[in-house]
Write an enzyme that holds these catalytic residues in place. Structure first.
Site, PDB file in Angstrom:
ATOM      1  N   ARG A   1     -31.500  21.759 -18.969  1.00  0.00           N
ATOM      2  CA  ARG A   1     -32.495  21.913 -18.510  1.00  0.00           C
ATOM      3  C   ARG A   1     -32.040  20.827 -16.692  1.00  0.00           C
ATOM      4  O   ARG A   1     -32.141  19.358 -17.599  1.00  0.00           O
ATOM      5  CB  ARG A   1     -34.367  21.765 -18.766  1.00  0.00           C
ATOM      6  CG  ARG A   1     -35.430  21.622 -17.050  1.00  0.00           C
ATOM      7  CD  ARG A   1     -37.003  21.685 -17.528  1.00  0.00           C
ATOM      8  NE  ARG A   1     -37.370  21.477 -16.194  1.00  0.00           N
ATOM      9  CZ  ARG A   1     -37.510  20.251 -15.455  1.00  0.00           C
ATOM     10  NH1 ARG A   1     -36.916  19.435 -15.821  1.00  0.00           N
ATOM     11  NH2 ARG A   1     -37.660  20.260 -13.688  1.00  0.00           N
TER      12      ARG A   1
ATOM     13  N   ARG B   1     -29.294  43.344   1.226  1.00  0.00           N
ATOM     14  CA  ARG B   1     -30.862  42.100   0.717  1.00  0.00           C
ATOM     15  C   ARG B   1     -30.306  41.007  -0.183  1.00  0.00           C
ATOM     16  O   ARG B   1     -30.503  39.511  -0.247  1.00  0.00           O
ATOM     17  CB  ARG B   1     -31.811  42.340   1.399  1.00  0.00           C
ATOM     18  CG  ARG B   1     -32.927  41.823   1.477  1.00  0.00           C
ATOM     19  CD  ARG B   1     -34.210  41.800   1.729  1.00  0.00           C
ATOM     20  NE  ARG B   1     -35.114  42.209   0.565  1.00  0.00           N
ATOM     21  CZ  ARG B   1     -35.795  43.005   0.915  1.00  0.00           C
ATOM     22  NH1 ARG B   1     -37.020  43.037   2.200  1.00  0.00           N
ATOM     23  NH2 ARG B   1     -36.899  43.941   0.275  1.00  0.00           N
TER      24      ARG B   1
ATOM     25  N   LEU C   1     -39.295  37.260   5.054  1.00  0.00           N
ATOM     26  CA  LEU C   1     -38.525  37.812   4.185  1.00  0.00           C
ATOM     27  C   LEU C   1     -38.357  39.645   6.149  1.00  0.00           C
ATOM     28  O   LEU C   1     -39.267  40.298   6.119  1.00  0.00           O
ATOM     29  CB  LEU C   1     -38.959  38.933   3.049  1.00  0.00           C
ATOM     30  CG  LEU C   1     -37.913  39.137   2.349  1.00  0.00           C
ATOM     31  CD1 LEU C   1     -37.735  38.432   1.794  1.00  0.00           C
ATOM     32  CD2 LEU C   1     -38.888  40.454   1.647  1.00  0.00           C
TER      33      LEU C   1
ATOM     34  N   HIS D   1     -31.965  20.245 -12.783  1.00  0.00           N
ATOM     35  CA  HIS D   1     -32.206  20.855 -11.686  1.00  0.00           C
ATOM     36  C   HIS D   1     -30.588  21.095 -10.805  1.00  0.00           C
ATOM     37  O   HIS D   1     -31.166  22.428 -10.358  1.00  0.00           O
ATOM     38  CB  HIS D   1     -32.531  20.243 -10.400  1.00  0.00           C
ATOM     39  CG  HIS D   1     -34.092  19.271 -11.064  1.00  0.00           C
ATOM     40  ND1 HIS D   1     -34.569  19.172 -11.679  1.00  0.00           N
ATOM     41  CD2 HIS D   1     -35.581  19.619 -10.624  1.00  0.00           C
ATOM     42  CE1 HIS D   1     -36.153  18.617 -12.078  1.00  0.00           C
ATOM     43  NE2 HIS D   1     -36.266  19.132 -10.845  1.00  0.00           N
TER      44      HIS D   1
ATOM     45  N   LYS E   1     -35.080  35.859  -0.831  1.00  0.00           N
ATOM     46  CA  LYS E   1     -36.304  37.055  -2.256  1.00  0.00           C
ATOM     47  C   LYS E   1     -36.419  36.244  -3.024  1.00  0.00           C
ATOM     48  O   LYS E   1     -35.935  36.505  -4.649  1.00  0.00           O
ATOM     49  CB  LYS E   1     -36.213  38.863  -1.680  1.00  0.00           C
ATOM     50  CG  LYS E   1     -37.597  39.203  -2.449  1.00  0.00           C
ATOM     51  CD  LYS E   1     -37.435  40.155  -1.837  1.00  0.00           C
ATOM     52  CE  LYS E   1     -38.369  41.565  -2.320  1.00  0.00           C
ATOM     53  NZ  LYS E   1     -39.716  41.348  -2.395  1.00  0.00           N
TER      54      LYS E   1
ATOM     55  N   TYR F   1     -35.514  37.689  -6.711  1.00  0.00           N
ATOM     56  CA  TYR F   1     -35.588  40.097  -6.906  1.00  0.00           C
ATOM     57  C   TYR F   1     -35.043  40.831  -5.527  1.00  0.00           C
ATOM     58  O   TYR F   1     -35.400  40.646  -4.439  1.00  0.00           O
ATOM     59  CB  TYR F   1     -36.786  39.583  -7.639  1.00  0.00           C
ATOM     60  CG  TYR F   1     -37.617  40.106  -6.693  1.00  0.00           C
ATOM     61  CD1 TYR F   1     -38.510  37.872  -5.931  1.00  0.00           C
ATOM     62  CD2 TYR F   1     -39.036  40.786  -6.607  1.00  0.00           C
ATOM     63  CE1 TYR F   1     -39.373  38.647  -4.766  1.00  0.00           C
ATOM     64  CE2 TYR F   1     -40.420  40.888  -5.945  1.00  0.00           C
ATOM     65  CZ  TYR F   1     -39.771  39.512  -4.819  1.00  0.00           C
ATOM     66  OH  TYR F   1     -41.177  39.273  -3.656  1.00  0.00           O
TER      67      TYR F   1
ATOM     68  N   GLU G   1     -46.231  36.547   8.722  1.00  0.00           N
ATOM     69  CA  GLU G   1     -45.842  37.932   7.831  1.00  0.00           C
ATOM     70  C   GLU G   1     -47.123  37.692   6.833  1.00  0.00           C
ATOM     71  O   GLU G   1     -47.920  37.100   7.071  1.00  0.00           O
ATOM     72  CB  GLU G   1     -45.016  37.799   7.122  1.00  0.00           C
ATOM     73  CG  GLU G   1     -44.397  36.954   5.790  1.00  0.00           C
ATOM     74  CD  GLU G   1     -43.041  36.811   5.423  1.00  0.00           C
ATOM     75  OE1 GLU G   1     -42.387  37.926   4.812  1.00  0.00           O
ATOM     76  OE2 GLU G   1     -42.734  35.901   4.924  1.00  0.00           O
TER      77      GLU G   1
HETATM   78  N1  PDD Z   1     -42.826  42.271  -1.729  1.00  0.00           N
HETATM   79  N2  PDD Z   1     -42.695  39.495   3.107  1.00  0.00           N
HETATM   80  C1  PDD Z   1     -42.801  39.766   1.546  1.00  0.00           C
HETATM   81  C2  PDD Z   1     -42.964  37.768   1.819  1.00  0.00           C
HETATM   82  C3  PDD Z   1     -42.676  40.257   0.540  1.00  0.00           C
HETATM   83  O1  PDD Z   1     -42.353  39.771  -0.171  1.00  0.00           O
HETATM   84  C4  PDD Z   1     -42.161  41.201   0.493  1.00  0.00           C
HETATM   85  C5  PDD Z   1     -41.832  42.419  -0.296  1.00  0.00           C
HETATM   86  C6  PDD Z   1     -42.059  41.870   2.601  1.00  0.00           C
HETATM   87  C7  PDD Z   1     -42.092  43.087   3.110  1.00  0.00           C
HETATM   88  O2  PDD Z   1     -40.734  43.772   2.449  1.00  0.00           O
HETATM   89  P1  PDD Z   1     -40.132  45.348   2.341  1.00  0.00           P
HETATM   90  O3  PDD Z   1     -40.742  46.276   2.765  1.00  0.00           O
HETATM   91  O4  PDD Z   1     -38.539  45.198   1.685  1.00  0.00           O
HETATM   92  O5  PDD Z   1     -40.724  45.676   0.152  1.00  0.00           O
HETATM   93  C8  PDD Z   1     -42.636  41.296   3.567  1.00  0.00           C
HETATM   94  C9  PDD Z   1     -42.168  43.238  -2.644  1.00  0.00           C
HETATM   95  C10 PDD Z   1     -43.045  44.714  -2.748  1.00  0.00           C
HETATM   96  C11 PDD Z   1     -43.111  42.088  -3.492  1.00  0.00           C
HETATM   97  O6  PDD Z   1     -43.549  41.125  -3.688  1.00  0.00           O
HETATM   98  O7  PDD Z   1     -43.666  43.028  -4.946  1.00  0.00           O
END
Ligand code: PDD
Length: 282
Positions: free
Chosen positions: A98, A50, A201, A100, A145, A31, A177
């Protein structure tokens, strides 16, 4: 609310997810969340790059709609033009019995997207964030992501239960993070954040902030800080598409990083505001 569902914009109730969709059953999908400022997508190309990288990393080789296509389709169906908001978009590996392993032959991916209003925070006057340190027990491919967010959900919940707005994740004391943000600290005048590898991420906001800092002559070191260092840091803040830049005042109930946003944080928030309003490129 209208949503994008496999090539069409339909009322939300009409987007019928097949329960055998691998996104629904297995969390097998990726996503993006893109910020909309004054009706324009912020850093759309970086998000697309990304997204494509995530697709490649999970071996999703079939064609899927581009962010711009979904954004334009949704924007065209808005009754009032969306000024400040966000685009959510996810693509799963599609519907198949289904198993894996990947469906063979591959099936068409499923794509879902929606827009929602999100007013801009008043960066310079917003209340500072409280945070809680949480053991980072997610998987080892955090650069993807992925829609499989259980690890992040559990961490965010822990933060919430301890009166914080964000979890600061660490592996054996090394800060990675947040549950949905990246973490920055200012230590001895140097802006520190985790390097963009598989432990985090690589946030688009993170990249913009690093670029803004470097172009303003700040020293930036992409090197993980420890929790111990973080507790003594001069400044501490979070970045992310939804939160932008959010100075942190507390970690685990104790004061950190000064009780007002620090000097570098303020410079970066100002620069970020200028960047959003199109006054500067970087
Ligand atoms: N999340 N780290 C993680 C684990 C994240 O899920 C996100 C963003 C970020 C920041 O990335 P960016 O600056 O590209 O938004 C860092 C989104 C916003 C969410 O899951 O809603």
């Amino acid at each position: 609310m209208n949503v994008y569902w496999n090539g069409e914009v339909v009322p939300q109730e009409q987007a019928k997810v097949n329960p055998l969709d691998r996104g629904f059953l297995l969390g097998d999908g990726i996503y993006e969340v893109v910020r909309i400022y004054q009706g324009m997508a912020f850093e759309l190309e970086a998000h697309q790059e990304r997204f494509d990288r995530s697709a490649q990393r999970i071996g999703l080789l079939q064609e899927y709609p581009r962010l711009k296509v979904v954004l334009d389709a949704l924007m065209a169906q808005q009754s009032d033009q969306l000024m400040d908001g966000m685009l959510y978009l996810q693509t799963s590996r599609g519907v198949a019995p289904r198993k894996h392993f990947f469906p063979n032959p591959p099936v068409a991916p499923s794509t879902f997207g929606f827009l929602s209003p999100l007013p801009r925070p008043d960066l310079m006057n917003r209340a500072m964030a409280r945070s809680t340190s949480v053991d980072d027990r997610r998987w080892l491919d955090c650069d993807i992501k992925s829609i499989s967010l259980l690890g992040a959900v559990m961490a965010a919940q822990k933060a919430q239960e301890t009166g914080s707005v964000e979890a600061i994740l660490h592996r054996d004391g090394r800060v990675t993070e947040g549950s949905h943000t990246n973490v920055f600290a200012v230590i001895d005048g140097v802006l520190r954040t985790h390097p963009p590898d598989h432990w985090i991420l690589n946030g688009i906001t993170r990249q913009v902030v690093v670029q803004l800092a470097r172009s303003r002559g700040m020293s930036v070191l992409e090197d993980a800080v420890t929790l111990e260092e973080l507790r003594k840091a001069d400044e501490l803040f979070l970045t992310g598409t939804t939160v932008e830049i959010w100075p942190v005042s507390h970690l685990d109930g104790l004061k950190v990083g000064g009780q007002a946003p620090g000097e570098l944080t303020c410079q970066l928030m100002k620069a970020f505001n200028e960047r959003v309003s199109g006054k500067v490129d970087a």
